[in-house]
Design a protein around this motif. Structure first.
Motif, PDB file in Angstrom:
ATOM      1  N   ASP A 163       1.051  -1.175  -0.026  1.00  0.00           N
ATOM      2  CA  ASP A 163      -0.053   0.084  -0.130  1.00  0.00           C
ATOM      3  C   ASP A 163       0.915   1.302   0.101  1.00  0.00           C
ATOM      4  O   ASP A 163       0.482   2.215  -0.699  1.00  0.00           O
ATOM      5  CB  ASP A 163      -1.036  -0.117   1.066  1.00  0.00           C
ATOM      6  CG  ASP A 163      -2.037   0.985   1.127  1.00  0.00           C
ATOM      7  OD1 ASP A 163      -2.876   1.011   0.425  1.00  0.00           O
ATOM      8  OD2 ASP A 163      -1.822   1.946   1.974  1.00  0.00           O
ATOM      9  N   LYS A 164       1.991   1.502   0.843  1.00  0.00           N
ATOM     10  CA  LYS A 164       2.829   2.335   0.915  1.00  0.00           C
ATOM     11  C   LYS A 164       3.677   2.675  -0.565  1.00  0.00           C
ATOM     12  O   LYS A 164       3.831   3.852  -0.891  1.00  0.00           O
ATOM     13  CB  LYS A 164       3.820   2.302   1.972  1.00  0.00           C
ATOM     14  CG  LYS A 164       3.124   2.438   3.486  1.00  0.00           C
ATOM     15  CD  LYS A 164       4.211   2.283   4.299  1.00  0.00           C
ATOM     16  CE  LYS A 164       3.739   2.346   5.751  1.00  0.00           C
ATOM     17  NZ  LYS A 164       4.715   2.022   6.863  1.00  0.00           N
ATOM     18  N   ALA A 220       2.526   1.537  -3.535  1.00  0.00           N
ATOM     19  CA  ALA A 220       1.540   2.126  -4.294  1.00  0.00           C
ATOM     20  C   ALA A 220       1.166   3.354  -4.649  1.00  0.00           C
ATOM     21  O   ALA A 220       1.296   4.131  -5.475  1.00  0.00           O
ATOM     22  CB  ALA A 220       0.269   1.090  -4.410  1.00  0.00           C
ATOM     23  N   HIS A 221       1.032   3.957  -3.146  1.00  0.00           N
ATOM     24  CA  HIS A 221       0.849   5.331  -2.907  1.00  0.00           C
ATOM     25  C   HIS A 221       1.796   6.322  -3.071  1.00  0.00           C
ATOM     26  O   HIS A 221       1.664   7.458  -3.124  1.00  0.00           O
ATOM     27  CB  HIS A 221       0.135   5.522  -1.615  1.00  0.00           C
ATOM     28  CG  HIS A 221      -1.357   5.137  -1.470  1.00  0.00           C
ATOM     29  ND1 HIS A 221      -1.722   3.749  -1.561  1.00  0.00           N
ATOM     30  CD2 HIS A 221      -2.481   5.909  -1.736  1.00  0.00           C
ATOM     31  CE1 HIS A 221      -2.978   3.588  -1.277  1.00  0.00           C
ATOM     32  NE2 HIS A 221      -3.462   4.735  -1.617  1.00  0.00           N
ATOM     33  N   SER A 222       3.074   5.863  -3.539  1.00  0.00           N
ATOM     34  CA  SER A 222       4.262   6.846  -3.605  1.00  0.00           C
ATOM     35  C   SER A 222       3.851   7.516  -4.950  1.00  0.00           C
ATOM     36  O   SER A 222       4.527   8.307  -5.254  1.00  0.00           O
ATOM     37  CB  SER A 222       5.499   5.977  -3.532  1.00  0.00           C
ATOM     38  OG  SER A 222       5.695   5.015  -4.734  1.00  0.00           O
ATOM     39  N   ASP A 223       3.123   6.802  -5.750  1.00  0.00           N
ATOM     40  CA  ASP A 223       2.920   7.477  -7.193  1.00  0.00           C
ATOM     41  C   ASP A 223       1.391   7.515  -7.441  1.00  0.00           C
ATOM     42  O   ASP A 223       0.610   6.584  -7.828  1.00  0.00           O
ATOM     43  CB  ASP A 223       3.610   6.930  -8.320  1.00  0.00           C
ATOM     44  CG  ASP A 223       3.581   7.460  -9.793  1.00  0.00           C
ATOM     45  OD1 ASP A 223       2.769   8.525  -9.654  1.00  0.00           O
ATOM     46  OD2 ASP A 223       4.383   7.289 -10.632  1.00  0.00           O
ATOM     47  N   PRO A 224       0.673   8.612  -7.224  1.00  0.00           N
ATOM     48  CA  PRO A 224      -0.949   8.699  -7.411  1.00  0.00           C
ATOM     49  C   PRO A 224      -1.064   8.441  -8.961  1.00  0.00           C
ATOM     50  O   PRO A 224      -2.368   7.789  -8.918  1.00  0.00           O
ATOM     51  CB  PRO A 224      -1.051  10.270  -7.383  1.00  0.00           C
ATOM     52  CG  PRO A 224       0.129  10.723  -6.285  1.00  0.00           C
ATOM     53  CD  PRO A 224       1.171   9.978  -6.631  1.00  0.00           C
ATOM     54  N   VAL A 243      -1.190   4.243  -8.759  1.00  0.00           N
ATOM     55  CA  VAL A 243      -1.289   3.326  -7.244  1.00  0.00           C
ATOM     56  C   VAL A 243      -2.382   2.391  -7.686  1.00  0.00           C
ATOM     57  O   VAL A 243      -1.939   1.308  -7.120  1.00  0.00           O
ATOM     58  CB  VAL A 243      -2.302   4.464  -6.420  1.00  0.00           C
ATOM     59  CG1 VAL A 243      -3.440   5.335  -7.011  1.00  0.00           C
ATOM     60  CG2 VAL A 243      -2.563   3.906  -5.389  1.00  0.00           C
ATOM     61  N   ASP A 244      -3.268   2.410  -8.412  1.00  0.00           N
ATOM     62  CA  ASP A 244      -4.346   1.411  -8.627  1.00  0.00           C
ATOM     63  C   ASP A 244      -3.986   0.264  -9.372  1.00  0.00           C
ATOM     64  O   ASP A 244      -3.931  -1.085  -9.374  1.00  0.00           O
ATOM     65  CB  ASP A 244      -5.531   1.557  -9.084  1.00  0.00           C
ATOM     66  CG  ASP A 244      -6.326   2.523  -8.049  1.00  0.00           C
ATOM     67  OD1 ASP A 244      -6.637   2.166  -6.922  1.00  0.00           O
ATOM     68  OD2 ASP A 244      -7.019   3.424  -8.384  1.00  0.00           O
ATOM     69  N   ALA A 291      -9.467  -1.838  -6.445  1.00  0.00           N
ATOM     70  CA  ALA A 291      -8.645  -1.052  -7.338  1.00  0.00           C
ATOM     71  C   ALA A 291      -8.969  -1.236  -8.445  1.00  0.00           C
ATOM     72  O   ALA A 291      -8.848  -0.221  -9.106  1.00  0.00           O
ATOM     73  CB  ALA A 291      -7.214  -1.671  -7.090  1.00  0.00           C
ATOM     74  N   ARG A 322     -11.967   1.429  -9.377  1.00  0.00           N
ATOM     75  CA  ARG A 322     -11.394   2.888  -9.354  1.00  0.00           C
ATOM     76  C   ARG A 322     -10.895   3.234 -10.625  1.00  0.00           C
ATOM     77  O   ARG A 322     -10.858   4.111 -11.226  1.00  0.00           O
ATOM     78  CB  ARG A 322     -10.413   3.090  -7.828  1.00  0.00           C
ATOM     79  CG  ARG A 322     -11.246   2.893  -6.483  1.00  0.00           C
ATOM     80  CD  ARG A 322     -10.186   3.639  -5.487  1.00  0.00           C
ATOM     81  NE  ARG A 322      -9.103   2.772  -5.594  1.00  0.00           N
ATOM     82  CZ  ARG A 322      -8.749   1.907  -4.907  1.00  0.00           C
ATOM     83  NH1 ARG A 322      -9.867   1.563  -3.948  1.00  0.00           N
ATOM     84  NH2 ARG A 322      -7.780   1.084  -4.569  1.00  0.00           N
TER      85      ARG A 322
END
Length: 323
Positions: free
Chosen positions: A152-153, A155-159, A162-163, A201, A204
């Motif tokens: 999760d961390k 993945a969220h490093s690049d908006p 992420v999905d 995911a 989204r």
């Protein structure tokens, strides 16, 4: 005498056992270190040996009476604790290695620890002896919780991706653990958790692609839907930006050349994935989601704007099925 009038004979068994255990302790005192050395040696060769050693120790302890071999039981209890500590150390180190992946930002594709865990879990299952299930289940819980949190961390490093990172890695987790999850309840629980996260995911990502390609169409629909909560349906066509003329402009800018627009959405989805295997199922989800949204749009137009000319749902499905 007892209450029934019988003579009470001294019970020498416990005294004799106590004497025997004292003698054993005096005779074998110091041998504990030799047993500890064997456990440490086995751990260094292969930490997973702790699983079978722990199971065998548990099995012996559960089959023996406490008073029959007091010294041996104490020794085995100490060994069991030492084995558990050694195995916990191994799991902690594995978790630290997983967490180190956070430093490698902007990663794409399958994270290395996903397939590695599947191999590790298969080996761990092979070492089970006796009652080691609880030891392994706790290890699985700690490892997979760390894996999912780290994923999760990352993945969220690049908006922007992420999905995609979540989709590909949760799919890889499910594919690699499918067989084991069918027979190991703890892994089945995490398999279902990965499945839910995968679907979320997907939803989204697909929604963002659809709105990106058909922004004007569904933005118009969203504005109408929001107004239906505050004003009567027959008044909506008289609102600024939502007249019949505005609707016709939106339809004219969105529906002509629909094949080209669908093709662009198809290629954009294909381009975002690093795994070709996932594309067919994701494209099917995308087509279904788009068709559901379009059907709702058509129903809204019919309800609010009457007999406005618009491409039917069946026609739209025919265009989607070309891809």
């Amino acid at each position: 005498m007892d209450p029934d009038g019988n003579d009470i004979k001294p019970d020498n068994t416990s005294v004799e056992l106590g004497t025997l255990n004292d003698a054993l302790q005096e005779l074998l005192d110091g041998i504990q270190e030799d047993f500890y050395a064997v456990v440490d040696w086995a751990y260094k060769i292969d930490p997973l040996r702790c699983i079978s050693m722990h199971g065998i120790t548990e099995r012996y302890l559960s089959s023996q009476k406490a008073d029959a071999a007091g010294f041996v039981r104490k020794l085995l209890h100490d060994l069991e604790s030492r084995i558990s500590v050694q195995f916990s150390r191994f799991i902690d180190e594995a978790c630290h290695q997983i967490e180190r992946n956070e430093r490698n930002v902007r990663q794409t594709g399958i994270l290395a620890y996903i397939p590695r865990f599947a191999v590790l879990a298969s080996r761990m299952e092979q070492y089970i002896q006796g009652q080691s299930r609880d030891l392994i289940d706790k290890a699985y819980t700690k490892l997979v919780s760390t894996m999912f949190a780290t994923l999760d961390k990352i993945a969220h490093s690049d908006p922007k991706t992420v999905d995609i990172v979540l989709i590909e890695n949760y799919a890889a987790f499910q594919n690699s653990l499918y067989d084991l999850a069918n027979v190991v309840p703890t892994l089945a629980k995490f398999y279902h958790e990965a499945s839910e996260s995968y679907e979320q995911a997907c939803t989204r990502h697909i929604s963002s692609l659809i709105y990106l390609q058909f922004e004007r169409l569904f933005q118009f629909s969203r504005k109408v839907d929001e107004l239906t909560y505050t004003i009567a349906a027959e008044e909506i066509p008289f609102q600024l930006g939502l007249s019949k003329t505005d609707l016709r402009r939106v339809l004219k800018s969105s529906l002509p050349g629909i094949e080209k627009s669908i093709g662009a959405m198809y290629r954009r989805l294909q381009k975002t994935l690093t795994s070709d295997e996932l594309f067919p199922s994701l494209w099917d989800k995308c087509k279904k989601e788009f068709l559901d949204k379009y059907e709702s749009f058509v129903q809204m137009v019919t309800r609010i704007y009457g007999n406005e000319s618009i491409m039917s749902v069946a026609e739209m499905k025919e265009n989607l099925d070309k891809f």
